[in-house]
Design a protein around this motif. Sequence first.
Motif, PDB file in Angstrom:
ATOM      1  N   GLU A 159      37.654  -0.511  52.983  1.00  0.00           N
ATOM      2  CA  GLU A 159      38.260   0.793  53.247  1.00  0.00           C
ATOM      3  C   GLU A 159      37.195   1.788  53.659  1.00  0.00           C
ATOM      4  O   GLU A 159      35.993   1.536  53.540  1.00  0.00           O
ATOM      5  CB  GLU A 159      38.990   1.320  52.003  1.00  0.00           C
ATOM      6  CG  GLU A 159      38.070   1.665  50.835  1.00  0.00           C
ATOM      7  CD  GLU A 159      38.784   2.413  49.735  1.00  0.00           C
ATOM      8  OE1 GLU A 159      39.615   3.292  50.044  1.00  0.00           O
ATOM      9  OE2 GLU A 159      38.491   2.128  48.556  1.00  0.00           O
ATOM     10  N   ASP A 160      37.626   2.939  54.157  1.00  0.00           N
ATOM     11  CA  ASP A 160      36.740   4.071  54.426  1.00  0.00           C
ATOM     12  C   ASP A 160      36.922   5.075  53.299  1.00  0.00           C
ATOM     13  O   ASP A 160      38.022   5.594  53.097  1.00  0.00           O
ATOM     14  CB  ASP A 160      37.067   4.727  55.774  1.00  0.00           C
ATOM     15  CG  ASP A 160      36.690   3.858  56.950  1.00  0.00           C
ATOM     16  OD1 ASP A 160      35.617   3.238  56.886  1.00  0.00           O
ATOM     17  OD2 ASP A 160      37.460   3.789  57.915  1.00  0.00           O
ATOM     18  N   GLU A 161      35.854   5.312  52.544  1.00  0.00           N
ATOM     19  CA  GLU A 161      35.936   6.297  51.473  1.00  0.00           C
ATOM     20  C   GLU A 161      35.564   7.672  52.024  1.00  0.00           C
ATOM     21  O   GLU A 161      34.735   7.795  52.917  1.00  0.00           O
ATOM     22  CB  GLU A 161      35.027   5.914  50.299  1.00  0.00           C
ATOM     23  CG  GLU A 161      33.583   5.688  50.674  1.00  0.00           C
ATOM     24  CD  GLU A 161      32.738   5.288  49.490  1.00  0.00           C
ATOM     25  OE1 GLU A 161      33.225   5.379  48.349  1.00  0.00           O
ATOM     26  OE2 GLU A 161      31.575   4.896  49.698  1.00  0.00           O
ATOM     27  N   LYS A 162      36.194   8.715  51.495  1.00  0.00           N
ATOM     28  CA  LYS A 162      35.949  10.087  51.937  1.00  0.00           C
ATOM     29  C   LYS A 162      35.123  10.840  50.906  1.00  0.00           C
ATOM     30  O   LYS A 162      35.315  10.671  49.698  1.00  0.00           O
ATOM     31  CB  LYS A 162      37.277  10.815  52.161  1.00  0.00           C
ATOM     32  CG  LYS A 162      38.083  10.324  53.346  1.00  0.00           C
ATOM     33  CD  LYS A 162      39.334  11.164  53.538  1.00  0.00           C
ATOM     34  CE  LYS A 162      40.128  10.710  54.745  1.00  0.00           C
ATOM     35  NZ  LYS A 162      41.356  11.531  54.947  1.00  0.00           N
ATOM     36  N   TYR A 261      35.081  16.621  55.675  1.00  0.00           N
ATOM     37  CA  TYR A 261      34.670  15.514  54.820  1.00  0.00           C
ATOM     38  C   TYR A 261      33.793  14.554  55.624  1.00  0.00           C
ATOM     39  O   TYR A 261      33.735  14.615  56.859  1.00  0.00           O
ATOM     40  CB  TYR A 261      35.895  14.774  54.266  1.00  0.00           C
ATOM     41  CG  TYR A 261      36.850  14.255  55.315  1.00  0.00           C
ATOM     42  CD1 TYR A 261      36.637  13.026  55.941  1.00  0.00           C
ATOM     43  CD2 TYR A 261      37.969  15.002  55.692  1.00  0.00           C
ATOM     44  CE1 TYR A 261      37.511  12.553  56.904  1.00  0.00           C
ATOM     45  CE2 TYR A 261      38.850  14.527  56.656  1.00  0.00           C
ATOM     46  CZ  TYR A 261      38.611  13.307  57.250  1.00  0.00           C
ATOM     47  OH  TYR A 261      39.475  12.835  58.208  1.00  0.00           O
ATOM     48  N   GLU A 263      32.803  10.291  55.954  1.00  0.00           N
ATOM     49  CA  GLU A 263      33.354   8.975  55.631  1.00  0.00           C
ATOM     50  C   GLU A 263      32.251   7.941  55.480  1.00  0.00           C
ATOM     51  O   GLU A 263      31.188   8.041  56.095  1.00  0.00           O
ATOM     52  CB  GLU A 263      34.340   8.521  56.713  1.00  0.00           C
ATOM     53  CG  GLU A 263      35.660   9.252  56.679  1.00  0.00           C
ATOM     54  CD  GLU A 263      36.677   8.638  57.611  1.00  0.00           C
ATOM     55  OE1 GLU A 263      37.886   8.762  57.330  1.00  0.00           O
ATOM     56  OE2 GLU A 263      36.265   8.039  58.623  1.00  0.00           O
ATOM     57  N   ASN A 264      32.521   6.972  54.664  1.00  0.00           N
ATOM     58  CA  ASN A 264      31.589   5.872  54.428  1.00  0.00           C
ATOM     59  C   ASN A 264      32.425   4.602  54.295  1.00  0.00           C
ATOM     60  O   ASN A 264      33.414   4.589  53.574  1.00  0.00           O
ATOM     61  CB  ASN A 264      30.790   6.124  53.147  1.00  0.00           C
ATOM     62  CG  ASN A 264      29.459   5.425  53.177  1.00  0.00           C
ATOM     63  OD1 ASN A 264      28.930   5.112  54.233  1.00  0.00           O
ATOM     64  ND2 ASN A 264      28.913   5.173  52.012  1.00  0.00           N
ATOM     65  N   THR A 265      32.030   3.542  54.976  1.00  0.00           N
ATOM     66  CA  THR A 265      32.809   2.303  54.937  1.00  0.00           C
ATOM     67  C   THR A 265      32.355   1.415  53.786  1.00  0.00           C
ATOM     68  O   THR A 265      31.161   1.198  53.587  1.00  0.00           O
ATOM     69  CB  THR A 265      32.686   1.526  56.259  1.00  0.00           C
ATOM     70  OG1 THR A 265      33.157   2.353  57.327  1.00  0.00           O
ATOM     71  CG2 THR A 265      33.504   0.255  56.217  1.00  0.00           C
ATOM     72  N   GLU A 292      45.514   5.406  49.237  1.00  0.00           N
ATOM     73  CA  GLU A 292      44.741   6.590  49.630  1.00  0.00           C
ATOM     74  C   GLU A 292      44.592   7.524  48.447  1.00  0.00           C
ATOM     75  O   GLU A 292      45.572   7.949  47.846  1.00  0.00           O
ATOM     76  CB  GLU A 292      45.435   7.318  50.772  1.00  0.00           C
ATOM     77  CG  GLU A 292      44.647   8.522  51.307  1.00  0.00           C
ATOM     78  CD  GLU A 292      43.394   8.087  52.039  1.00  0.00           C
ATOM     79  OE1 GLU A 292      42.513   8.946  52.210  1.00  0.00           O
ATOM     80  OE2 GLU A 292      43.283   6.908  52.442  1.00  0.00           O
ATOM     81  N   SER A 295      42.898  13.948  48.068  1.00  0.00           N
ATOM     82  CA  SER A 295      41.743  14.665  48.626  1.00  0.00           C
ATOM     83  C   SER A 295      41.942  16.168  48.447  1.00  0.00           C
ATOM     84  O   SER A 295      43.010  16.616  48.095  1.00  0.00           O
ATOM     85  CB  SER A 295      41.579  14.315  50.107  1.00  0.00           C
ATOM     86  OG  SER A 295      42.721  14.659  50.833  1.00  0.00           O
TER      87      SER A 295
END
Length: 295
Positions: A159-162, A261, A263-265, A292, A295
């Motif tokens: 996933e992509d974390e925010k 924000y 993002e980091n994968t 999800e 946020s």
Amino acid sequence: MIDFEWYRSFISIYKNRSVSAAAKARIMTQPAMSQHLAALEAEIGEPLFIRAPRKMIPTDKGKDLYTKIVPLIENLENTTLQMIHDSSASTLDPLVRLGSPAEYFTKRALPNISSLNIRFLTQFGIANTLLEKLEKDEVDLILTTQKTNFSGIEYTKIEDEKFVVVTPFDYKFQVEETMENEKWLASQKWLSYGLELPIIRRYWQQHFRKRPDFQAYHIIPDLKSILEGIEMGMGISVLPTYLIEESLNLQRVKVLFPERYAENTIYAAYKAEQKNSPIIEQVLNALKNTKEPIS
């Protein structure tokens, strides 16, 4: 007594015609690979390769050994995978050795894998440490944000974390000033995971197109502790949204401006030889069923 791993190293050298290439393929050091070959040759009593410049040429004995053991080892590995997959073959559920950052495992991974009929031996650590454990076969699967170019390692996106700017709930600021004025943000007391401002640096580069030019006020090498520090009014930081859900609901912290924000994968990494493992595939499918976060 011959070690099974010597055979696997021999096969890798045979296929790659190089000790260094074989070592990379097996995620081993070159000296360790050479030791495996030397030990096997000592047990057999004959050289298995002719050492030519930049090339390993199989001897007749090496060719004969390769022809005989490859089908046996492949059959053994396939049989083992099938036994693990077949629950009737054992009274115990299969075991997966998992490495992960502590916060991500607790908040994101654990809820998804908790219902699996798989036993987990979990280890926590940072990306570099976990990768070393994977290379040494100390874990079967790691969760990481770093994707390397090492051969023999497969990556699957989870996933992509925010990440957002998080402040104490009663923090005083003017939204319009914060949105436009980088200097205002830089003047605040920042809590960071490390001296190089990890996560904060990524946020700064994405929104201000530069590296942050300030130092952290507090260095706390644990994201959960940073969150608790923010709740206590020690300063502000950039944190993943999955980590702050409870604190947001309890009005202990707030997000400075949620529309901004970084993002980091998150990847799952495992050795290529595990690619077709039904157990690893089951874990990967469960990990990708993440919801999800708020946020």
